[in-house]
Design a protein around this motif. Structure first.
Motif, PDB file in Angstrom:
ATOM      1  N   ILE A   1     -17.246 -30.868  12.631  1.00  0.00           N
ATOM      2  CA  ILE A   1     -17.493 -32.166  12.005  1.00  0.00           C
ATOM      3  C   ILE A   1     -18.941 -32.565  12.241  1.00  0.00           C
ATOM      4  N   LEU A   2     -19.449 -33.411  11.375  1.00  0.00           N
ATOM      5  CA  LEU A   2     -20.773 -33.993  11.522  1.00  0.00           C
ATOM      6  C   LEU A   2     -20.587 -35.474  11.790  1.00  0.00           C
ATOM      7  N   ARG A   3     -21.356 -35.979  12.752  1.00  0.00           N
ATOM      8  CA  ARG A   3     -21.318 -37.411  13.046  1.00  0.00           C
ATOM      9  C   ARG A   3     -22.722 -37.868  13.386  1.00  0.00           C
ATOM     10  N   ASP A   4     -22.905 -39.183  13.421  1.00  0.00           N
ATOM     11  CA  ASP A   4     -24.212 -39.722  13.786  1.00  0.00           C
ATOM     12  C   ASP A   4     -24.592 -39.281  15.200  1.00  0.00           C
ATOM     13  N   VAL A   5     -25.876 -39.078  15.400  1.00  0.00           N
ATOM     14  CA  VAL A   5     -26.403 -38.714  16.716  1.00  0.00           C
ATOM     15  C   VAL A   5     -26.304 -39.936  17.631  1.00  0.00           C
ATOM     16  N   THR A   6     -25.856 -39.714  18.859  1.00  0.00           N
ATOM     17  CA  THR A   6     -25.844 -40.768  19.871  1.00  0.00           C
ATOM     18  C   THR A   6     -26.838 -40.401  20.970  1.00  0.00           C
ATOM     19  N   GLU A   7     -27.212 -41.386  21.746  1.00  0.00           N
ATOM     20  CA  GLU A   7     -28.142 -41.153  22.852  1.00  0.00           C
ATOM     21  C   GLU A   7     -27.588 -40.107  23.821  1.00  0.00           C
ATOM     22  N   GLY A   8     -26.280 -40.086  23.997  1.00  0.00           N
ATOM     23  CA  GLY A   8     -25.648 -39.126  24.888  1.00  0.00           C
ATOM     24  C   GLY A   8     -25.732 -37.685  24.415  1.00  0.00           C
ATOM     25  N   ASP A   9     -26.054 -37.476  23.128  1.00  0.00           N
ATOM     26  CA  ASP A   9     -26.214 -36.117  22.599  1.00  0.00           C
ATOM     27  C   ASP A   9     -27.543 -35.498  23.013  1.00  0.00           C
ATOM     28  N   LEU A  10     -28.540 -36.334  23.245  1.00  0.00           N
ATOM     29  CA  LEU A  10     -29.892 -35.819  23.466  1.00  0.00           C
ATOM     30  C   LEU A  10     -30.023 -34.906  24.675  1.00  0.00           C
ATOM     31  N   PRO A  11     -29.396 -35.194  25.820  1.00  0.00           N
ATOM     32  CA  PRO A  11     -29.493 -34.237  26.929  1.00  0.00           C
ATOM     33  C   PRO A  11     -28.890 -32.863  26.583  1.00  0.00           C
ATOM     34  N   ILE A  12     -27.861 -32.861  25.759  1.00  0.00           N
ATOM     35  CA  ILE A  12     -27.258 -31.589  25.339  1.00  0.00           C
ATOM     36  C   ILE A  12     -28.213 -30.857  24.407  1.00  0.00           C
ATOM     37  N   PHE A  13     -28.785 -31.575  23.438  1.00  0.00           N
ATOM     38  CA  PHE A  13     -29.763 -30.960  22.540  1.00  0.00           C
ATOM     39  C   PHE A  13     -30.942 -30.406  23.335  1.00  0.00           C
TER      40      PHE A  13
ATOM     41  N   LEU B   1     -36.320 -30.464   3.150  1.00  0.00           N
ATOM     42  CA  LEU B   1     -36.044 -29.287   3.971  1.00  0.00           C
ATOM     43  C   LEU B   1     -34.812 -29.553   4.825  1.00  0.00           C
ATOM     44  N   VAL B   2     -34.123 -28.494   5.182  1.00  0.00           N
ATOM     45  CA  VAL B   2     -32.937 -28.587   6.040  1.00  0.00           C
ATOM     46  C   VAL B   2     -33.128 -27.625   7.204  1.00  0.00           C
ATOM     47  N   GLY B   3     -32.791 -28.082   8.391  1.00  0.00           N
ATOM     48  CA  GLY B   3     -32.842 -27.221   9.566  1.00  0.00           C
ATOM     49  C   GLY B   3     -31.686 -27.547  10.488  1.00  0.00           C
ATOM     50  N   PHE B   4     -31.375 -26.601  11.340  1.00  0.00           N
ATOM     51  CA  PHE B   4     -30.286 -26.841  12.285  1.00  0.00           C
ATOM     52  C   PHE B   4     -30.560 -26.097  13.572  1.00  0.00           C
ATOM     53  N   TRP B   5     -29.901 -26.539  14.630  1.00  0.00           N
ATOM     54  CA  TRP B   5     -29.954 -25.853  15.916  1.00  0.00           C
ATOM     55  C   TRP B   5     -28.535 -25.806  16.447  1.00  0.00           C
ATOM     56  N   ILE B   6     -28.081 -24.623  16.735  1.00  0.00           N
ATOM     57  CA  ILE B   6     -26.745 -24.423  17.289  1.00  0.00           C
ATOM     58  C   ILE B   6     -26.905 -23.877  18.702  1.00  0.00           C
ATOM     59  N   GLY B   7     -26.242 -24.497  19.666  1.00  0.00           N
ATOM     60  CA  GLY B   7     -26.260 -23.979  21.026  1.00  0.00           C
ATOM     61  C   GLY B   7     -25.727 -22.550  21.047  1.00  0.00           C
ATOM     62  N   SER B   8     -26.378 -21.685  21.807  1.00  0.00           N
ATOM     63  CA  SER B   8     -26.026 -20.257  21.779  1.00  0.00           C
ATOM     64  C   SER B   8     -24.568 -19.996  22.180  1.00  0.00           C
ATOM     65  N   GLU B   9     -23.960 -20.892  22.952  1.00  0.00           N
ATOM     66  CA  GLU B   9     -22.559 -20.694  23.321  1.00  0.00           C
ATOM     67  C   GLU B   9     -21.622 -20.833  22.125  1.00  0.00           C
ATOM     68  N   TYR B  10     -22.173 -21.324  20.977  1.00  0.00           N
ATOM     69  CA  TYR B  10     -21.357 -21.486  19.771  1.00  0.00           C
ATOM     70  C   TYR B  10     -21.703 -20.459  18.687  1.00  0.00           C
ATOM     71  N   TRP B  11     -22.632 -19.565  18.994  1.00  0.00           N
ATOM     72  CA  TRP B  11     -22.978 -18.527  18.029  1.00  0.00           C
ATOM     73  C   TRP B  11     -21.766 -17.624  17.777  1.00  0.00           C
ATOM     74  N   GLY B  12     -21.632 -17.193  16.547  1.00  0.00           N
ATOM     75  CA  GLY B  12     -20.560 -16.273  16.191  1.00  0.00           C
ATOM     76  C   GLY B  12     -19.184 -16.920  16.067  1.00  0.00           C
ATOM     77  N   MET B  13     -19.149 -18.247  16.064  1.00  0.00           N
ATOM     78  CA  MET B  13     -17.867 -18.950  15.981  1.00  0.00           C
ATOM     79  C   MET B  13     -17.663 -19.655  14.634  1.00  0.00           C
ATOM     80  N   GLY B  14     -18.546 -19.393  13.689  1.00  0.00           N
ATOM     81  CA  GLY B  14     -18.407 -20.010  12.374  1.00  0.00           C
ATOM     82  C   GLY B  14     -18.925 -21.442  12.290  1.00  0.00           C
ATOM     83  N   VAL B  15     -19.711 -21.864  13.273  1.00  0.00           N
ATOM     84  CA  VAL B  15     -20.208 -23.237  13.297  1.00  0.00           C
ATOM     85  C   VAL B  15     -21.299 -23.436  12.262  1.00  0.00           C
ATOM     86  N   ALA B  16     -22.234 -22.505  12.170  1.00  0.00           N
ATOM     87  CA  ALA B  16     -23.360 -22.653  11.239  1.00  0.00           C
ATOM     88  C   ALA B  16     -22.895 -22.460   9.800  1.00  0.00           C
TER      89      ALA B  16
END
Length: 94
Positions: A6-18, A79-94
């Motif tokens: 799912i896509l949702r609005d970015v929250t301040e709590g997301d930034l440390p994860i990013f 332009l469109v860009g994305f960043w997926i945490g490597s622990e989610y690579w290969g799981m169909g997230v992108a």
């Protein structure tokens, strides 16, 4: 959990994860994009979150923050860009 993406609005709590996700040296090499230190990272995110022309969403997979996707204008083009945490690579997230 359902493995839904799912896509949702970015929250301040997301930034440390990013921040941690963008520090991954393998991801940096693949993206040909260097990691930012914390101050530069926060300045960048403050800028994009304050820009009403930028669309930015948190990507949530299986209930966890998996990354982010954004859309912005440069030289008259969208332009469109994305960043997926490597622990989610290969799981169909992108």
């Amino acid at each position: 959990m359902t493995n839904d993406v799912i896509l949702r609005d970015v929250t301040e709590g997301d930034l440390p994860i990013f921040f941690e996700q963008q520090m991954d040296p393998v991801a940096n090499q693949m993206a040909a994009f260097p990691a930012r230190d914390r101050d530069a990272f926060m300045a960048h995110w403050t800028k994009i979150l304050g820009d009403e022309t930028v669309l930015i969403k948190t990507i949530v997979f299986d209930g966890h923050v998996a990354g982010n996707v954004g859309c912005w204008e440069k030289s008259g083009e969208r332009l469109v860009g994305f960043w997926i945490g490597s622990e989610y690579w290969g799981m169909g997230v992108a």
